[in-house]
Structure formats: structure tokens, C-alpha cells
Design a protein around this motif. Structure first.
Motif, PDB file in Angstrom:
ATOM      1  N   GLU A  67       0.838  -1.201   0.000  1.00 50.65           N
ATOM      2  CA  GLU A  67       0.000   0.000   0.000  1.00 50.65           C
ATOM      3  C   GLU A  67       0.873   1.251   0.000  1.00 50.65           C
ATOM      4  O   GLU A  67       2.011   1.245   0.449  1.00 50.65           O
ATOM      5  N   GLU A 126       2.426   4.476   1.253  1.00 48.57           N
ATOM      6  CA  GLU A 126       2.724   4.864   2.632  1.00 48.57           C
ATOM      7  C   GLU A 126       2.119   6.210   2.985  1.00 48.57           C
ATOM      8  O   GLU A 126       1.860   6.495   4.154  1.00 48.57           O
ATOM      9  N   ASP A 175       1.545   5.765   6.885  1.00 52.88           N
ATOM     10  CA  ASP A 175       1.889   4.496   7.523  1.00 52.88           C
ATOM     11  C   ASP A 175       2.897   4.747   8.642  1.00 52.88           C
ATOM     12  O   ASP A 175       3.830   5.543   8.484  1.00 52.88           O
ATOM     13  N   SER A 188       5.312   3.057   9.766  1.00 50.53           N
ATOM     14  CA  SER A 188       6.694   2.664   9.499  1.00 50.53           C
ATOM     15  C   SER A 188       7.386   3.566   8.488  1.00 50.53           C
ATOM     16  O   SER A 188       8.555   3.361   8.175  1.00 50.53           O
ATOM     17  N   THR A 189       6.685   4.583   8.002  1.00 47.43           N
ATOM     18  CA  THR A 189       7.269   5.479   7.010  1.00 47.43           C
ATOM     19  C   THR A 189       8.391   6.307   7.625  1.00 47.43           C
ATOM     20  O   THR A 189       8.261   6.844   8.723  1.00 47.43           O
ATOM     21  N   ASN A 228       6.119   6.244  13.498  1.00 50.30           N
ATOM     22  CA  ASN A 228       5.796   5.465  14.689  1.00 50.30           C
ATOM     23  C   ASN A 228       6.755   5.804  15.830  1.00 50.30           C
ATOM     24  O   ASN A 228       6.329   6.039  16.968  1.00 50.30           O
ATOM     25  N   GLU A 261       0.211   1.847  13.646  1.00 55.28           N
ATOM     26  CA  GLU A 261       0.171   1.374  12.262  1.00 55.28           C
ATOM     27  C   GLU A 261      -0.100   2.504  11.273  1.00 55.28           C
ATOM     28  O   GLU A 261       0.569   2.610  10.256  1.00 55.28           O
ATOM     29  N   LYS A 262      -1.090   3.348  11.597  1.00 57.01           N
ATOM     30  CA  LYS A 262      -1.452   4.428  10.676  1.00 57.01           C
ATOM     31  C   LYS A 262      -1.853   5.667  11.471  1.00 57.01           C
ATOM     32  O   LYS A 262      -2.430   5.556  12.552  1.00 57.01           O
TER      33      LYS A 262
END
Length: 428
Positions: A341, A343, A355, A357-358, A380, A415-416
Motif C-alpha cells: 500500500e 505509505e 503508515d 513505518s514510514t 511510529n 500502524e497508521k
């Protein structure tokens, strides 16, 4: 001087004003020359540039000869103007009218106008002027030497060495950034971005752009051979890390070019030892290595992939040559899997779904934001550090001039998030 015709006196005065304008414009023109363009022209053996560069190598002497000539000319102009005024209006006019009129004429025709022209067209003034100033320096050298000797002695009291060029020709990286930014149409926008990215390589480390260990795709030798061969045959990467059980137990790097020697045979004939034999010895780099340094290391070691380790020797991720090059030229690879997906998703009205983890650096670059990158490396990490833990969904916070709303979390990470850059008062 009473016997000299007025026409000759007026002609002499006009000539002296022109000479004064020459010295004034030469001074401004020589000092306004772009030193980097001058070096370029010197390398091309431009005659005017060579003369100008020679004169500018000792600015004390250049200024000395210009000011000596200018003062001599101005003094002679004052004497002649006094004689003309006395003959036309009488002695009283030399004390009342002459100072006002002569000052006005000299300011316009011998100072402001020629210096303004020289400031806008320094090369057109300085290069021809150097043809005259160079022999004048030789002619007036005894006087210039005497004046400079006294002046330089006084200058040294301020900690200045006049025998060294007073122009600092070395640019600080931030100054070089400004030069590139201001290049305008001289450098295409894409090339400007690449040059600025090269300058920024020293500000980032391999930790900032590495693929974290939880996202590394590799071969675990504890898996059976059939599974390993399936991974190799379906891999979208040309190099795969090989490890035993845990990525900290790295065996090496397998290039698919070498794997082609055995992956097309019968699976039953392939062993773990075959895979291990074709692996190249692993290459480790500290996570604090600057990107420009790592680029040189890749060139020296003839490598394209490295394992990033922390101060304890634990593997934190991998970094490839492609990752480094993308920091300079931008993304030039695509995700062949096609199932990941995006980010960063634009929701409109300034809001984005990001996202967790971006990378913060990717967010800053993509959205032109300025989120802090000193501590955390991902969205995050930034929010978890701020919340002092993984928050519950639907919580929000304002960090600097950015608002974050938690959209989705797991037991281990955010996560988001939904984010927007708030408009400050001074941006309205």
C-alpha cells in the motif's frame, strides 16, 4: 594660468572628470567581479581576466594605484575649476559657488553614475580598465609602495595580512546550497535537486535510509531446500541476505546470477551447502556512517549491499547502493510485487494518512515538511517517543505545527496516523 584660454581650461576640466570617472568605475568594477567566473575565464586564458586576476592578487596595491590616480585627478580638477570660476565670477565665487557646483558635478559624473554602471557591468568595465591600470601600477610603483607600506603597517594592527588576498574564496556548504538554489535557469530543476541532495549526504547516516531488519527479505538456512529455492525463484531482488535462524547470524549475500547455476536443476540434488558455497562474504557497516562516506566505501570495496550494525554488533538492517543513489537522484526503482500500500495517502484539504513505518525523512521530502529527525527515524518512533508508549486509537496530539490523529495501532506500534500541517499566524 590666467594666460590659458578658457576653452582649453574647460576641455582640461572635462578630461579630468572623465579620468576621475574611469578610476571610480575601475575600483567598483574590479571589486565587483565574480571570483568564480573570473577563475573560469582565467582557465580559458581570457586576456582581460588574466590581467584582472593578477591585479586582484594584491588588492592593497590595486586600491593604492586607483586612489592615487583618482586623488591626483580630483586635485587637478579642483585647481582648474577654481581658475575658471575666478576668471568668470571673481574670487568670492571660489569660496561660495565652486564647492557646491563642483561637488554636484563630481558626484554625478565622476562617482555615482560610473560606479553604478560598473556595479551592474563589472566585466565590461574591469577587463578594459586592467589594460590601463597594470602599466599605471608600474609607473606609480614607488608612490604606491610608500603609501602601501604605511597603510599596511596600520592594517596589521587589526590582525589583517595585506599581502594575502582579502577575499575568502572558499564556500561553506550552506553557501554553496544558496548558489545552487539561486542558479535559476542556468541549472535545470532536476539537476538542482540532485546537487542539493549530494550536499545533504553528509547530514544523514545509513541508519536513516536503511531497510530495517523486520522488512529484510532473505534466506534462512534453517528452512528446507524446497522453500529456499522457491524464494530464490520468485524473488524480486537480485541480492538476498543469507542467515541461519536469526539475521544476526549472517552467512553472506547470494547474488541470483550465481544462484542460476543450480536453481534450474532437480531440487533433490541441491543442498544447503550449495547455497552457502555461492554466498559472498558479508559486509558490515556501523549505523552511524555518513552517507557520503558509505558511498566512497562502496566504491572502494566494490560492493552494492551492506549489513548495518549497531554499537553492540547486532544487525539493524541492510543498505544497498540503490538506496544511496535514490537519495541523490530520487526514486528510480519500482516495487515489482505491486501489493504494498502507499505509505502516504492524500485525503485532501491538507490531511494525509501516513503508515507508521514510514521514514520521517521520506515524509519531509514528499510533503515538504520539517518534522524532527534527530531522535526517531519513523513516524511510529516519533509518536511513541512523544506518547511514551503505544497510545490507544482515536488519540491525537499537536507536535510543533503538525497535528496527528491515531487511526490504527497494534500491540507493538502505531500502524497508521492521520496528519496535517497547521498554518501558523505568520504564514497567513
Amino acid at each position: 594660468m590666467n594666460d590659458i584660454p578658457l576653452s582649453l581650461l574647460f576641455s582640461s576640466l572635462a578630461g579630468l572628470i572623465i579620468l576621475s570617472a574611469f578610476f571610480s568605475s575601475s575600483e567598483t568594477g574590479m571589486m565587483s567581479l565574480n571570483r568564480y567566473r573570473l577563475k573560469h575565464l582565467v582557465n580559458k586564458k581570457h586576456a582581460g581576466a588574466l590581467r584582472a586576476a593578477e591585479l586582484l592578487s594584491r588588492p592593497d596595491r590595486l586600491i593604492g594605484v586607483i586612489l592615487i590616480g583618482n586623488n591626483l585627478v580630483n586635485i587637478l580638477a579642483t585647481i582648474i575649476a577654481s581658475a575658471i570660476t575666478m576668471r568668470l565670477f571673481g574670487e568670492w565665487a571660489t569660496l561660495v559657488i565652486l564647492p557646491i557646483v563642483l561637488t554636484f558635478i563630481m558626484l554625478i559624473f565622476a562617482e555615482v553614475t560610473p560606479k553604478t554602471v560598473a556595479a551592474f557591468k563589472p566585466e565590461k568595465i574591469a577587463f578594459p580598465a586592467s589594460f590601463i591600470l597594470k602599466p599605471l601600477l608600474w609607473l606609480f610603483y614607488p608612490v604606491v609602495w610608500l603609501v602601501n607600506t604605511i597603510s599596511n603597517a596600520l592594517v596589521r594592527l587589526f590582525g589583517i595580512n595585506p599581502e594575502v588576498s582579502g577575499t575568502n574564496e572558499h564556500l561553506h556548504p550552506d553557501e554553496l546550497r544558496t548558489v545552487v538554489d539561486e542558479a535559476g535557469d542556468l541549472i535545470p530543476d532536476q539537476h538542482q535537486g540532485m546537487l542539493l541532495n549530494v550536499l545533504d549526504l553528509g547530514k544523514a547516516t545509513v541508519e536513516d535510509i536503511m531497510v530495517p531488519r523486520n522488512e529484510v527479505v532473505g534466506l534462512n538456512l534453517e528452512d528446507d531446500v524446497v522453500t529456499l529455492l522457491q524464494q530464490i525463484r520468485t524473488s524480486e531482488y537480485t541480492r538476498l541476505p543469507v542467515y541461519e535462524g536469526d539475521i544476526n547470524n549472517v552467512v553472506g549475500t547470494l547474488h541470483l546470477r550465481n544462484a542460476a547455476r543450480f536453481i534450474f536443476g532437480d531440487d533433490s540434488t541441491i543442498t544447503h551447502a550449495d547455497i552457502r558455497r555461492f554466498c559472498r562474504k558479508p559486509y558490515f557497516v556501523p549505523e552511524s556512517t555518513a552517507l557520503h562516506t558509505q558511498l566512497l566505501h562502496y566504491q572502494k570495496e566494490k560492493r552494492r549491499m551492506a549489513f548495518v550494525v549497531d554499537e553492540y554488533g547486532d544487525v539493524q538492517g541492510i543498505i544497498t547502493l540503490e538506496d544511496l543513489l535514490e537519495e541523490i537522484v530520487g526514486d528510480f526503482t519500482t516495487n515489482n510485487a505491486g501489493s504494498v500500500e502507499e505509505e502516504i495517502i492524500d485525503l485532501g484539504d491538507g490531511w494525509f494518512i501516513i503508515d507508521g513505518s514510514t521514514s520521517i525523512r521520506d515524509v519531509n521530502r514528499e510533503l515538504e515538511w520539517d518534522l524532527p529527525t534527530d531522535e526517531a527515524k519513523t513516524i511510529n518512533g516519533l509518536l511513541v517517543d512523544t506518547f511514551q508508549g503505544v497510545p490507544e486509537t482515536a488519540m491525537s496530539l499537536t507536535l510543533k505545527n503538525y497535528r496527528f490523529e491515531i487511526v490504527e495501532t497494534s500491540s507493538k506500534m502505531i500502524e497508521k496516523v492521520k496528519a496535517i500541517r497547521l498554518q501558523l499566524d505568520d504564514e497567513e
